[in-house]
Motif scaffolding. Structure first.
Motif, short mmCIF file in Angstrom:
data_model
loop_
_atom_site.label_atom_id
_atom_site.label_comp_id
_atom_site.label_asym_id
_atom_site.label_seq_id
_atom_site.Cartn_x
_atom_site.Cartn_y
_atom_site.Cartn_z
N UNK A 378 21.83 24.79 -3.01
CA UNK A 378 20.57 25.60 -3.41
C UNK A 378 20.10 25.49 -4.93
N UNK A 379 21.51 25.90 -5.50
CA UNK A 379 21.28 25.86 -7.04
C UNK A 379 20.80 24.54 -7.55
N UNK A 380 21.33 23.32 -7.19
CA UNK A 380 20.87 22.08 -7.67
C UNK A 380 19.40 21.82 -7.20
N UNK A 381 19.44 22.16 -6.00
CA UNK A 381 17.69 22.16 -5.64
C UNK A 381 16.42 22.75 -6.29
N UNK A 382 16.81 24.12 -6.60
CA UNK A 382 15.93 25.21 -7.14
C UNK A 382 15.88 24.57 -8.63
N UNK A 383 16.87 24.03 -9.36
CA UNK A 383 16.60 23.45 -10.67
C UNK A 383 15.69 22.35 -10.86
N UNK A 384 15.89 21.27 -9.69
CA UNK A 384 15.05 20.23 -9.72
C UNK A 384 13.69 20.72 -9.49
N UNK A 385 13.61 21.72 -8.53
CA UNK A 385 11.90 22.21 -8.25
C UNK A 385 11.23 22.80 -9.55
N UNK A 386 12.37 23.49 -10.35
CA UNK A 386 11.60 23.92 -11.61
C UNK A 386 11.38 22.88 -12.77
#
Length: 531
Positions: A378-386
């Motif tokens: 989740x942390x990596x995915x959220x960073x990519x979205x931002x």
């Protein structure tokens, strides 16, 4: 606050004792090798206590009194006790050798059953004597580091600093709540210890020596008992010894052996020949060879009389069998000891029906492992979205994905068994790990974007300013930071509130996942019964 200065070799204390080298030290005191000049330079151990408060003095004097009252080769002798230069000293017999924790670390593998029983059965006899005194004495800190093996293979139980006098009529005793992780029973966390507490600690010590793995802490087991049966870690352990260990490690004191003598007798029942075997050695202590020993499951328990000339035989069913057993929650089953005084015939193993095999037991998914896994994703995915979408709304989308992943972690943690609260713990760890991974991944992404922008400016002949370029990239990626006046006025307060509320919501999401998984398990069971 700095610790008191250690004594230098050659220091004179108490009028007749000369301090030599340091043996061990900690926050409460130190132990030195020393010489008693009043006894022809007799070697001794000088135990120094920094705390000279009345309570600390009483503890030290209690240790002295106990060791003076009971003379035994498996306990250190006491020579003197006094106060000097604002510190309290106890002069004791110097036990040459290494403790069992040091020997285990040097050995790098489990000890054989023979070795462990030769060392610990005499210690159990000493503890039985302490427990059966007119005023019972409880050691309260039995662990591998507090048992020294002398060069002649004599095991000596040391460190009686936490010892207390026990009164069965007094249920409100709450002395020092010092605990040793993995070796202290659950009741020691609240200070209500008794003789069964030493039984648990000694069994935990034996468990570690036979498996080279420390047992889970009793506090952790009280939430979810996942103690691994010792034979899964070391198949050379005999079934009888395993059953005795598992019963002695029961979480409830009343489910353990009711005396150290009964525990010792259950062990002697399968290995009475081992007790007097003098060929066992410890690595680093003696050069005599050792042999691997595997004892059969059923050996007559008539050998090896107890301290008082009586015998108590424990009839304990196999770890995975026995219809009369009480389930303790870990897949391990126990029954009370057989009340008779004669050996009981071995129970025949039940045959599995044709065509049916027992599936091997599987450990439940760990809350920490599931939380870390889904938190990282989740942390990596959220960073990519931002980083890629760069709109204020996308920041909230990234947050929303977090709660979905926390919910998934809770479901997968509790879907095979356990309480729904395990899902909450999975959400807790997922929330922490995802936050860390988000900011790490965001930092790496921002660095790459700044680097790209710097290279592009240099190509057109503009000298970039790294701080200004970082500001521009940050504003581009995280516009939400600048779109609210509250964020600009109180950034520190907003960050604290944001992180705290996010963690609480992560716990709640994981808990909801655990509840859903638990209800789904109940539904499947009802459907299976209906079919």
């Amino acid at each position: 606050m700095s610790l008191p200065l250690l004594l230098q070799p050659g220091t004179q204390i108490g009028g007749q004792y000369t301090v030599d080298t340091l043996i061990n030290s900690g926050g409460f005191g130190a132990v030195y090798r020393g010489y008693d000049t009043g006894e022809n330079n007799r070697l001794c151990a000088v135990k120094e206590t920094y705390d000279v408060s009345p309570a600390a003095r009483r503890r030290a004097l209690r240790e002295v009194g106990i060791l003076l009252a009971i003379k035994n080769q498996h306990l250190p002798g006491v020579y003197d006790a006094f106060e000097d230069n604002g510190r309290f000293y106890v002069v004791m017999q110097l036990i040459e050798g290494k403790n069992l924790l040091q020997l285990l670390n040097a050995h790098g593998a489990p000890f054989s059953e023979r070795e462990v029983l030769v060392w610990l059965l005499p210690i159990m006899d000493v503890l039985q004597e302490l427990h059966t005194r007119p005023t019972p004495v409880i050691h309260r800190d039995i662990k591998p580091a507090n048992i020294i093996i002398a060069p002649n293979q004599r095991a000596v139980l040391v460190d009686f600093g936490l010892t207390k006098l026990y009164s069965p009529e007094d249920t409100t005793q709450t002395m020092e709540r010092a605990v040793s992780l993995g070796f202290s029973p659950i009741e020691q966390y609240i200070g209500t210890t008794g003789p069964q507490s030493d039984i648990y600690s000694l069994a935990a010590t034996m468990y570690m020596l036979l498996t080279n793995v420390a047992p889970s802490s009793s506090m952790q087991r009280s939430y979810r008992d996942e103690l691994i049966a010792p034979r899964l870690l070391n198949p050379a352990i005999s079934p009888t010894v395993e059953r005795a260990l598992l019963r002695a490690l029961a979480l409830k004191p009343e489910d353990r052996f009711q005396s150290m003598q009964a525990f010792a007798q259950a062990l002697r029942g399968s290995a009475s020949r081992v007790y007097n075997d003098q060929t066992i050695v410890a690595p680093g202590v003696s050069q005599a060879p050792t042999r691997q020993y595997i004892e059969s499951e059923h050996v007559p328990s008539s050998a090896g009389p107890s301290m008082h000339g009586q015998q108590l035989v424990a009839n304990i069913p196999a770890v995975h069998g026995g219809s009369n057993s009480a389930n303790t929650g870990s897949g391990v089953k126990h029954v009370p000891p057989y009340p008779g005084s004669h050996p009981v015939a071995p129970q025949q193993k039940k045959q599995q029906p044709a065509g049916k095999t027992r599936a091997p037991a599987r450990l439940l998914p760990g809350a920490f492992n599931q939380g870390c896994l889904w938190g990282i994703i989740q942390g990596v995915l959220a960073a990519l979205i931002v980083l890629l979408l760069r709109k204020e709304a996308d920041f909230y989308v990234a947050i929303a994905t977090g709660f979905v992943f926390y919910f998934i972690a809770g479901v997968l943690t509790a879907h095979r068994g356990g309480k729904s609260s395990r899902g909450a713990w999975a959400g807790f760890w997922a929330g922490i790990i995802s936050t860390i991974m988000f900011w790490l991944s965001l930092g790496v992404g921002l660095f790459i974007l700044v680097l790209q922008r710097t290279i592009a400016l240099q190509r057109v002949g503009i000298t970039p300013q790294p701080d200004r370029e970082f500001y521009r990239v940050w504003h581009l990626v995280m516009p939400v930071v600048y779109s609210h006046s509250v964020v600009q006025m109180r950034p520190g307060l907003v960050i604290v509130i944001f992180l705290s509320s996010g963690l609480l919501l992560a716990i709640g999401s994981g808990w909801m996942g655990g509840i859903l998984a638990k209800e789904n398990r109940k539904g499947n069971k009802r459907a299976a019964r209906g079919a």
